[in-house]
Design a protein around this motif. Structure first.
Motif, PDB file in Angstrom:
ATOM      1  N   ILE A 217      -9.469   3.721  -4.184  1.00 22.44           N
ATOM      2  CA  ILE A 217      -9.360   2.314  -3.784  1.00 22.44           C
ATOM      3  C   ILE A 217      -8.488   1.649  -4.836  1.00 22.44           C
ATOM      4  CG2 ILE A 217     -10.579   0.131  -3.475  1.00 22.44           C
ATOM      5  CD1 ILE A 217     -13.107   1.805  -2.831  1.00 22.44           C
TER       6      ILE A 217
ATOM      7  N   LEU B 260     -16.023  -0.260   3.872  1.00 17.91           N
ATOM      8  CA  LEU B 260     -14.737   0.390   4.082  1.00 17.91           C
ATOM      9  C   LEU B 260     -14.794   1.870   3.695  1.00 17.91           C
ATOM     10  CD1 LEU B 260     -12.531  -2.499   2.674  1.00 17.91           C
ATOM     11  CD2 LEU B 260     -12.901  -1.915   5.084  1.00 17.91           C
TER      12      LEU B 260
ATOM     13  N   LEU C 180      -8.288  -5.539   5.991  1.00 15.12           N
ATOM     14  CA  LEU C 180      -9.514  -5.187   5.267  1.00 15.12           C
ATOM     15  C   LEU C 180     -10.256  -6.405   4.734  1.00 15.12           C
ATOM     16  CD1 LEU C 180      -8.178  -2.065   3.317  1.00 15.12           C
ATOM     17  CD2 LEU C 180      -9.184  -2.187   5.599  1.00 15.12           C
ATOM     18  N   GLY C 181      -9.543  -7.499   4.474  1.00 18.66           N
ATOM     19  CA  GLY C 181     -10.193  -8.690   3.942  1.00 18.66           C
ATOM     20  C   GLY C 181     -11.000  -9.463   4.974  1.00 18.66           C
TER      21      GLY C 181
ATOM     22  N   ILE D  33      -7.027   3.244   0.152  1.00 17.17           N
ATOM     23  CA  ILE D  33      -6.923   1.877   0.659  1.00 17.17           C
ATOM     24  C   ILE D  33      -6.502   0.983  -0.499  1.00 17.17           C
ATOM     25  CG2 ILE D  33      -8.537   2.107   2.586  1.00 17.17           C
ATOM     26  CD1 ILE D  33     -10.713   0.863   0.917  1.00 17.17           C
TER      27      ILE D  33
ATOM     28  N   GLY E 287      -4.844  -6.062   3.034  1.00 20.04           N
ATOM     29  CA  GLY E 287      -5.255  -4.673   2.908  1.00 20.04           C
ATOM     30  C   GLY E 287      -4.238  -3.729   3.484  1.00 20.04           C
TER      31      GLY E 287
ATOM     32  N   GLY F 253       0.821  -1.211   0.000  1.00 18.27           N
ATOM     33  CA  GLY F 253       0.000   0.000   0.000  1.00 18.27           C
ATOM     34  C   GLY F 253       0.852   1.257   0.000  1.00 18.27           C
TER      35      GLY F 253
ATOM     36  N   GLU G 118     -12.814 -11.953   2.541  1.00 19.94           N
ATOM     37  CA  GLU G 118     -11.822 -12.885   1.997  1.00 19.94           C
ATOM     38  C   GLU G 118     -12.466 -14.182   1.492  1.00 19.94           C
ATOM     39  OE1 GLU G 118      -7.720 -13.156   3.662  1.00 19.94           O
ATOM     40  OE2 GLU G 118      -8.463 -15.040   4.480  1.00 19.94           O
TER      41      GLU G 118
ATOM     42  N   LEU H 141     -16.398  -3.307  -0.129  1.00 26.07           N
ATOM     43  CA  LEU H 141     -15.751  -1.995  -0.218  1.00 26.07           C
ATOM     44  C   LEU H 141     -16.657  -0.884   0.307  1.00 26.07           C
ATOM     45  CD1 LEU H 141     -14.059  -2.272  -3.738  1.00 26.07           C
ATOM     46  CD2 LEU H 141     -12.923  -2.311  -1.503  1.00 26.07           C
TER      47      LEU H 141
ATOM     48  N   LEU I  93      -6.447  -3.131  -1.604  1.00 20.24           N
ATOM     49  CA  LEU I  93      -6.790  -4.526  -1.337  1.00 20.24           C
ATOM     50  C   LEU I  93      -5.999  -5.399  -2.293  1.00 20.24           C
ATOM     51  CD1 LEU I  93      -9.379  -3.154  -0.032  1.00 20.24           C
ATOM     52  CD2 LEU I  93     -10.440  -5.381  -0.395  1.00 20.24           C
ATOM     53  N   THR I  94      -5.337  -6.409  -1.743  1.00 19.00           N
ATOM     54  CA  THR I  94      -4.641  -7.376  -2.591  1.00 19.00           C
ATOM     55  C   THR I  94      -5.524  -8.614  -2.685  1.00 19.00           C
ATOM     56  OG1 THR I  94      -3.419  -8.191  -0.657  1.00 19.00           O
ATOM     57  CG2 THR I  94      -2.330  -6.554  -2.024  1.00 19.00           C
TER      58      THR I  94
END
Length: 299
Positions: free
Chosen positions: A237, A228, A159-160, A130, A140, A114, A180, A225, A132-133
């Motif tokens: 994002i 978030l 985040l996941g 943010i 996150g 990030g 997730e 999302l 997210l991977t």
């Protein structure tokens, strides 16, 4: 000679190092195999040796390190490291400082990614974002006012692991139906029996079921999302990880879901973007972490 730092990305199979100036120019890169078994002693010894190889004159000012797991709030201790055996509260910064003579700081790999994207990647024009991977899991990172937000004990930004469906599939975290469980590679395998790239190829070839699955994937991601966005109101994002390669198949549905679920006042100016740095993001972000450490030490 430009002042520089070294950013290090520690993975289960490889250790990537890059030497970066304050402006983000890369002066040199190196990749070495992660020792097997990956004991803390072996890995930290390999990192110290690689630092000496990349920077034989010893000109770099600090080290930043991304680790596959949580760290303490000060960025000194690796609490655990995923896929590395025997890592429990390893004093990584202290050991590397002794072995290399340079101040050292660490953060988990998603946080480094990030920070890398915020510095030199898809988020370089914004201060609040943010990441997210979308990979084996969903990692996150939260960047607020240009700085990584890790919470009071270093573990914020998972985040996941927010809840999407209270009755959903169990998650390793102890949660159930976390984001997730619907947005990761494992979720796609569980629900379709296919790898993401196989499912993407079917959709691109016109398979109706695959196309519909990616639409549903986009909707679920958008719903996650939305929560978030309400909490963090980011300017952007960023989506990274292997599944992001299939973005043309689901991004439209994700954007539509965000527009439907989020009040205009909370998503004003929000953009949804793909991460740009790929597997360099962690190394780049670790270097930025080192620059921030030097700035703090100087003030």
């Amino acid at each position: 000679m430009h002042p520089s730092v070294i950013g290090i990305d520690l993975g289960g199979t490889a250790i990537k190092l890059g030497q970066f100036t304050r402006e983000g120019d890369c002066l040199g890169q190196l990749q070495v195999a992660t020792p097997q078994p990956a004991s803390p002693e072996a890995v930290l010894g390999a990192i110290a040796a690689a630092v000496a190889e990349l920077d034989p004159a010893g000109t770099s000012l600090a080290l930043g390190l991304g680790t596959p797991g949580p760290t303490d709030a000060a960025g000194r201790i690796a609490r655990v490291a995923i896929n590395l055996a025997g890592w429990q509260n390893v004093p990584v910064a202290e050991v590397l400082e002794q072995q290399t003579g340079r101040p050292t700081i660490l953060a988990n790999d998603a946080n480094c990614a990030g920070l890398g994207e915020a510095w030199l990647g898809a988020g370089r024009d914004v201060q609040n974002l943010i990441l997210l991977t979308l990979g084996t899991g969903v990692g996150g990172a939260i960047i607020l006012d240009g700085r990584l937000f890790v919470g009071r004990n270093g573990t914020a930004g998972e985040l996941g692991l927010i809840t999407l469906n209270p009755q959903g599939p169990p998650c390793n975290s102890g949660n159930q139906g976390s984001l997730e469980q619907y947005a990761s590679v494992q979720a796609i395998r569980r629900e379709t029996g296919l790898e993401p790239h196989e499912l993407a190829a079917k959709a691109e070839a016109g398979d109706g079921g695959a196309i519909a699955y990616w639409q549903q994937y986009g909707q679920r991601l958008g719903a996650g999302l939305a929560s978030l966005v309400y909490v963090l109101t980011p300017e952007a994002i960023l989506l990274g990880g292997g599944i992001a390669a299939a973005a043309p198949l689901f991004l439209g549905a994700t954007e539509a879901e965000l527009q439907r679920r989020v009040l205009p006042s909370s998503r004003e100016g929000l953009s949804l973007r793909l991460a740009e740095l790929g597997n360099r993001a962690g190394m780049v972000g670790a270097a930025q972490l080192a620059w921030q450490l030097l700035a703090r030490n100087a003030s």
